[in-house]
Design a protein around this motif. Structure first.
Motif, PDB file in Angstrom:
ATOM      1  N   TYR A  41       0.835  -1.207   0.000  1.00 50.29           N
ATOM      2  CA  TYR A  41       0.000   0.000   0.000  1.00 50.29           C
ATOM      3  C   TYR A  41       0.871   1.260   0.000  1.00 50.29           C
ATOM      4  O   TYR A  41       0.503   2.295  -0.518  1.00 50.29           O
ATOM      5  N   SER A  82      -8.912  -1.002  -5.991  1.00 48.35           N
ATOM      6  CA  SER A  82      -7.984  -1.788  -5.184  1.00 48.35           C
ATOM      7  C   SER A  82      -7.240  -2.819  -6.021  1.00 48.35           C
ATOM      8  O   SER A  82      -6.113  -3.219  -5.686  1.00 48.35           O
ATOM      9  N   ILE A 101      -3.588  -2.167  -6.898  1.00 50.04           N
ATOM     10  CA  ILE A 101      -2.546  -2.157  -5.875  1.00 50.04           C
ATOM     11  C   ILE A 101      -1.787  -3.477  -5.930  1.00 50.04           C
ATOM     12  O   ILE A 101      -2.392  -4.549  -5.839  1.00 50.04           O
ATOM     13  N   TYR A 151      -2.577  -6.940  -3.825  1.00 50.65           N
ATOM     14  CA  TYR A 151      -3.769  -6.648  -3.020  1.00 50.65           C
ATOM     15  C   TYR A 151      -4.606  -7.895  -2.754  1.00 50.65           C
ATOM     16  O   TYR A 151      -5.156  -8.047  -1.659  1.00 50.65           O
TER      17      TYR A 151
END
Length: 273
Positions: A156, A198, A201, A204
């Protein structure tokens, strides 16, 4: 008939950040419509407006890329031409450039960091300031944060400090606005969600699957649960809540030492198995 419990019937709320049907902002919009609110969607580009229009049906859609002050000014002007005030704002905007892939935090690129801060954090300040005279005296502003900014998730990266700044800004916005109104500023802070954003990322999916196991119920947080919390914070029913974070993580933060997680890490069975 919509439920009267939240007292949102007829309230006009601008929802920033709808990208597609998986967006937190879209789930919030659906929740608000069901509660009887008048929802105005604000999207990033004309192209996004065209795609979102297929979902939004009769909802009004406006374009504003919050990275550019002139577009925020244009949005305010457009809203003033059509409406008398807003009763709430939902700020569901975040951007992080992960094009270089995961790397140690100390190698964060300055341009990446500052752009992420501008779009994901400062935009809340900019929007609130631009609309301060257009908000009803007891309006509610809700942003979307994350469940914790103190856990150093390497993938992150720089976005966690940016979200920490977003959280901190709530107190200062609430204090500033208290000089002339009762406008409230709060955040809904969910655990890991399954959204299109998301997916960009690095790593993730693995983090999401672990987070799901770490919840007390063994099921991941659902975007609809987040949307319901946002609706509550927009509602007069939450009038006593200001400058706060409402964490929606299904108990994950208290459960990291769960025996199942430990046994899985060690590759052993639980006692008695």
């Amino acid at each position: 008939m919509p439920s009267e419990f939240l007292q949102l019937v007829g309230k006009r709320i601008a929802v920033f950040g709808v990208a597609n049907r998986k967006s937190v902002a879209w789930h919030v919009a659906e929740e608000l419509v069901e509660a009887g609110a008048e929802v105005l969607l604000v999207v990033r580009s004309p192209e996004r407006r065209n795609s979102v229009a297929k979902l939004a049906k009769d909802l009004s859609i406006f374009v504003c890329d919050v990275e550019f002050p002139d577009q925020i000014e244009a949005l305010v002007s457009e809203l003033r031409q059509q409406y008398d005030q807003l009763d709430g704002i939902v700020h569901s905007i975040a951007f992080g450039d992960y094009s270089e892939g995961p790397k140690p935090f100390h190698e964060t690129n300055k341009e990446q960091f500052l752009r992420a801060f501008d779009i994901s954090c400062f935009s809340l300040v900019a929007i609130s300031n631009a609309l301060k005279d257009f908000l009803s005296p007891q309006a509610s502003v809700v942003t979307i944060s994350i469940s914790t900014t103190r856990m150093a998730s390497e993938n992150y990266g720089f976005m966690a400090p940016v979200k920490a700044a977003l959280d901190s800004s709530l107190a200062f916005l609430a204090k500033s606005f208290s000089k002339f109104s009762e406008v409230r500023f709060n955040a809904v802070a969910p655990g890991l969600l399954k959204t299109s954003a998301s997916a960009g990322i690095p790593g993730y999916v693995d983090s999401y699957l672990f987070a799901e196991r770490a919840t007390l119920r063994g099921r991941a947080v659902q975007t609809a649960e987040v949307a319901a919390a946002v609706a509550f914070l927009l509602s007069p029913k939450s009038s006593g809540i200001n400058a706060q974070r409402l964490v929606i993580d299904a108990g994950m933060e208290v459960n990291y030492f769960d025996q199942r997680l430990i046994a899985g890490f060690l590759g052993t069975d639980l006692p008695g198995n």
